[in-house]
Design a protein around this motif. Sequence first.
Motif, PDB file in Angstrom:
ATOM      1  N   HIS A 113     -60.757  28.290  34.004  1.00 20.15           N
ATOM      2  CA  HIS A 113     -60.317  28.305  36.108  1.00 20.15           C
ATOM      3  C   HIS A 113     -59.948  28.675  36.503  1.00 20.15           C
ATOM      4  N   SER A 156     -63.976  24.489  45.722  1.00 20.85           N
ATOM      5  CA  SER A 156     -62.959  25.199  45.122  1.00 20.85           C
ATOM      6  C   SER A 156     -64.558  26.951  44.854  1.00 20.85           C
ATOM      7  N   ARG A 157     -64.714  26.194  43.727  1.00 21.82           N
ATOM      8  CA  ARG A 157     -65.855  26.791  42.745  1.00 21.82           C
ATOM      9  C   ARG A 157     -66.819  27.235  43.447  1.00 21.82           C
ATOM     10  N   HIS A 177     -57.558  35.250  48.768  1.00 21.01           N
ATOM     11  CA  HIS A 177     -57.866  34.014  50.221  1.00 21.01           C
ATOM     12  C   HIS A 177     -57.927  34.910  51.347  1.00 21.01           C
ATOM     13  N   PHE A 217     -60.665  22.292  50.193  1.00 16.24           N
ATOM     14  CA  PHE A 217     -61.267  23.105  49.806  1.00 16.24           C
ATOM     15  C   PHE A 217     -60.730  23.014  48.669  1.00 16.24           C
ATOM     16  N   LEU A 218     -59.322  22.791  48.368  1.00 18.79           N
ATOM     17  CA  LEU A 218     -58.347  22.488  46.401  1.00 18.79           C
ATOM     18  C   LEU A 218     -60.352  21.797  45.613  1.00 18.79           C
ATOM     19  N   THR A 243     -65.603  30.328  45.590  1.00 20.98           N
ATOM     20  CA  THR A 243     -64.467  31.767  44.468  1.00 20.98           C
ATOM     21  C   THR A 243     -65.914  31.834  44.440  1.00 20.98           C
ATOM     22  N   GLN A 290     -59.241  30.946  40.054  1.00 18.80           N
ATOM     23  CA  GLN A 290     -58.489  31.348  41.143  1.00 18.80           C
ATOM     24  C   GLN A 290     -58.059  32.507  41.227  1.00 18.80           C
ATOM     25  N   LYS A 328     -57.613  22.234  53.929  1.00 19.41           N
ATOM     26  CA  LYS A 328     -57.087  22.768  53.225  1.00 19.41           C
ATOM     27  C   LYS A 328     -57.763  22.188  51.895  1.00 19.41           C
TER      28      LYS A 328
END
Length: 521
Positions: free
Chosen positions: A512, A488-489, A520, A482-483, A492, A516, A479
């Motif tokens: 951004h 993350s981009r 998920h 993934f941040l 997404t 977000q 996790k």
Amino acid sequence: MKSGQLASRAPAPGCSKSLDMEDSPLHPQSATRTSGKMDKPLISHHLVDSDGSLAEAPSEVPKVGILGSGDFARSLATRLVGSGFSVVVGSRNPKRMAGLFPSAAQLTFQEEAVGSPEVIFVAMFREHYSTLCGLSDQLSGKILVDVSNPTEQEHLQHHESNAEYLASLFPTCAVVKAFNVISAWTLQSGPRDGNRQVPICSDQPEAKRTVLEMVRAMGFTPVDMGSLASAREVEAMPLRLFLGWKVPALLALGLFIFFYAYNFVRDVLEPYVQEGKNKFYKLPVLVVNTTLPCVAYVLLSLVYLPGVLAAALQLRRGTKYQRFPDWLDHWLQHRKQMGLLSFFCAALHAVYSLCLPLRRSHRYELVNLAIKQVLTNKSHIWNEEEVWRMEIYLSLGVLALGMLSLLAVTSLPSIANSLNWREFSFVQSTLGFVALVLSTLHTLTYGWTRAFEESRYKFFLPPTFTLTLLVPCVIILAKGLFLLPCVSRRLTKIRRGWEKDGSVRFTLPVDHTLAQKTSHV
């Protein structure tokens, strides 16, 4: 029986005559109730509302018939009367049943009950259907609503459903299957206290539409299941026992057996073999209490592990339009059950922990400790590090259990339906991950430095808590990865439809925070 061809079935001998059915849809009125007289009321001219209060009976209301006088028929009559319908109940012995039905319902013999209503509920068992054959002329052209359920043995024995069997006995009637998944308690207490959905199936569109309107008028949500051929599937619904729970329950049981055996070897068998000490008294409480948090912690981590694997697959493939493997898809579908089992084990662990000081062995240990302290002439025992460790350990445990309680409550359909998707996702995804982090910290403060002490490795087996930390730590690290902005981009973009080797190319919004907001896994 095909739609629009009621006479296509051959009538059973002595049960009915071939007549054309005239569709007579029933529309319940929603006008303000005023005082008036119903047709031959038993005791008074009052209706019983769904909340138990009394209201005056309307002067003109749709009339509905019920054949049967059992528990379900009484609950059905109560709900129909409370929903504004005029109810006439047909029974073989109306005098004996008079005091069991709402006062606004008319209770009479079956021959008289089927005369005026256009919609008649058949609330009796399959073996009693043939007793209605003498009423075939009076039932001709009416809508028969079959509410029966077969037993598991009957469902396997008969190749046709109860509703199809009823339709074969009365081919000049429009048979509708409905209300078989609703319990008598739900009918009496109202749909707010039970499942609102009512599956409906029939070969006659007009008859089905009429029953759909009745279901809505009674406060339930109708679900169109198609033709009467679906009745067998509808009748199988109440026979299912915890559908979707088999694999999670077996998984939880397997984890419990494994950790219980592991703790038995370490905490009971090792002292007996190595030192000759009898520690078997620990089996009912202490070993169980050590096992339950392990099971709860591992199950909670297994709830969020498939989401990490799914995200990793999407990053590797560069698209969200490829199906997950079957094993991962089934895993994702069982997350709710695993989460609830995790909460169950955690709650049991909390109760067992509260019971620890009540044990007789615990009292003996306190007495022995006091005697030992006196013999060694020690007046004050205080370990600052242990005090802080236990305070933090207990606080984190209470917080983790509170988070799990919130997850369990929001998993209930009545609560989940009151939340929008963003609220539900925040609780189950964000707060669920917080619960996993709190549980990890709770486990780490419990272990503290025990993982590095040689005396803790009994029979060369590491402490139990070290085994449970592996999967949660992997999830937390994943996790965290993934941040990272680069990961993350990209993730997404994939979840918004971007494909690595496809023709879909676009740029994410500059804001951004908007990016977000995508859902998920």
